[in-house]
Design a protein around this motif. Structure first.
Motif, short mmCIF file in Angstrom:
data_model
loop_
_atom_site.label_atom_id
_atom_site.label_comp_id
_atom_site.label_asym_id
_atom_site.label_seq_id
_atom_site.Cartn_x
_atom_site.Cartn_y
_atom_site.Cartn_z
N ARG A 21 0.84 -1.19 0.00
CA ARG A 21 0.00 0.00 0.00
C ARG A 21 0.88 1.25 0.00
O ARG A 21 2.04 1.21 0.41
N VAL A 22 0.29 2.35 -0.44
CA VAL A 22 0.93 3.66 -0.39
C VAL A 22 0.01 4.57 0.41
O VAL A 22 -1.18 4.66 0.12
N LYS A 23 0.58 5.26 1.42
CA LYS A 23 -0.23 6.08 2.31
C LYS A 23 0.21 7.54 2.24
O LYS A 23 1.42 7.83 2.21
N ALA A 48 2.13 -2.17 -5.27
CA ALA A 48 1.10 -1.89 -4.27
C ALA A 48 -0.28 -1.98 -4.92
O ALA A 48 -0.43 -1.67 -6.11
N THR A 49 -1.26 -2.37 -4.13
CA THR A 49 -2.62 -2.52 -4.68
C THR A 49 -3.66 -1.69 -3.93
O THR A 49 -4.85 -1.78 -4.22
N LYS A 50 -3.21 -0.88 -2.96
CA LYS A 50 -4.14 -0.01 -2.24
C LYS A 50 -3.47 1.33 -1.95
O LYS A 50 -2.33 1.36 -1.47
N SER A 87 -9.67 5.57 0.37
CA SER A 87 -8.89 4.48 -0.21
C SER A 87 -9.22 4.30 -1.68
O SER A 87 -10.37 4.47 -2.10
N CYS A 88 -8.18 3.97 -2.43
CA CYS A 88 -8.35 3.61 -3.83
C CYS A 88 -7.76 2.22 -4.03
O CYS A 88 -6.59 1.98 -3.68
N PHE A 89 -8.56 1.30 -4.54
CA PHE A 89 -8.13 -0.08 -4.75
C PHE A 89 -7.69 -0.25 -6.20
O PHE A 89 -8.44 0.08 -7.12
N LEU A 90 -6.50 -0.78 -6.38
CA LEU A 90 -5.94 -0.89 -7.72
C LEU A 90 -6.18 -2.25 -8.35
O LEU A 90 -5.85 -2.46 -9.52
N ILE A 257 -11.01 -2.02 4.25
CA ILE A 257 -11.07 -3.34 3.60
C ILE A 257 -9.67 -3.79 3.19
O ILE A 257 -8.89 -3.04 2.61
N ASN A 258 -9.37 -5.07 3.50
CA ASN A 258 -8.07 -5.65 3.15
C ASN A 258 -6.93 -4.67 3.40
O ASN A 258 -6.09 -4.41 2.55
N ASN A 259 -6.91 -4.15 4.61
CA ASN A 259 -6.02 -3.03 4.91
C ASN A 259 -4.56 -3.43 5.07
O ASN A 259 -3.67 -2.71 4.66
N CYS A 260 -4.33 -4.57 5.69
CA CYS A 260 -2.96 -4.98 5.95
C CYS A 260 -2.90 -6.49 6.12
O CYS A 260 -3.93 -7.15 6.28
N THR A 261 -1.70 -7.01 6.09
CA THR A 261 -1.53 -8.44 6.28
C THR A 261 -1.28 -8.71 7.76
O THR A 261 -0.36 -8.18 8.36
#
Length: 281
Positions: A21-23, A48-50, A87-90, A257-261
């Motif tokens: 992710r990129v924040k 990254a996908t979020k 959030s933007c989901f890629l 949603i699906n924020n982190c592992t």
């Protein structure tokens, strides 16, 4: 140093490869289109996908027009000003919750137990104390035991010591000379807020009500430090921490949603907030 490098050095723009992710924490409202393009470029470079933006309320419509969705709010994140979590989901896969009904059932269970009830003391035989760098090895073993995966390398004692030397304050419940439960407050002093996080209970001590006294101790420490805006992100599919947050007076403010592992893979995280002072938009 380029603008992007300077923002990364300041922590305003974070590339989190561990969680893909990129924040973006701080930005110029006049450069939103440019910042979106920069984040997308960094995401492509790092797989990254979020994308996550800690946005200002007045900027929400523009971020939404760029393909972001608002997932929640962290009250008081910026020294009393709310952060709108955008959030933007890629990828389509990253955007879809694995078990939304389970998460909703757990949320309703937690909300039903909400309140400002008196915090129970630790059970007999347990001692609450602040953790020190000497505890780093045992803390790392605890996190390694409890979590198969985690958003940060908490299974590395050197990393734990590093966080202690920077801005994270840990408390533990000890039983018979061993750490039974731990939690921390990760302080961002320039924002005047803190995340209560890194909660872990040894399997031998689950169900003893250890976390609420630790939360209370952390809140007291934050007030002493002048940090009045607290929040915690809890695994949406795990009842324990959600119930603890609700019982301890935290308010539910959305789901990432699906924020982190964490634990076994990507998971949804619930936002719970507890401002100790009034907030503003």
């Amino acid at each position: 140093m380029s603008d992007v490098a300077a923002m990364q050095a300041a922590g305003d723009l974070v590339v989190d490869q561990r969680n893909r992710r990129v924040k973006l924490h701080l930005y110029d409202s006049g450069r939103i289109g440019e910042m979106d393009a920069i984040m997308r470029r960094l995401a492509e470079e790092t797989d990254a996908t979020k994308l996550i933006v800690y946005g200002k309320k007045k900027d929400v419509p523009l971020w939404l027009s760029l393909g972001y969705r608002q997932e929640g709010t962290i009250d008081g994140f910026f020294r009393g000003e709310n952060a709108q979590m955008l959030s933007c989901f890629l990828t389509e896969e990253r955007a879809v919750s694995a078990a939304p009904q389970v998460a909703e059932d757990i949320l309703q269970l937690s909300l039903a137990k909400a309140g400002q009830g008196e915090v129970k003391p630790l059970p007999p035989g347990y001692i609450l104390r602040a953790a020190t760098p000497a505890d780093a090895d045992e803390l790392a073993r605890l996190y390694r035991l409890v979590f198969a995966t985690y958003p940060t390398p908490m299974d590395d004692p050197d990393y734990v010591r590093k966080t202690m030397s920077e801005s994270t304050y840990y408390v533990v419940a000890e039983y018979d000379g061993r750490i039974a439960c731990a939690a921390s407050a990760e302080v961002t002093e320039r924002f005047g807020s803190a995340e209560l996080t890194d909660c872990a209970t040894h399997p031998d001590h689950v169900g003893k009500g250890l976390l609420q006294p630790l939360f209370a101790a952390l809140e007291e420490k934050m007030e002493e430090m002048g940090i009045y805006y607290l929040y915690t992100l809890t695994r949406a599919q795990s009842p324990g921490m959600n119930v603890t947050a609700a019982k301890h007076g935290y308010k539910y403010r959305g789901r990432l949603i699906n924020n982190c592992t964490i634990f076994s893979g990507y998971e949804d995280m619930n936002i719970w907030v507890k401002p100790l002072r009034p907030t503003f938009e």
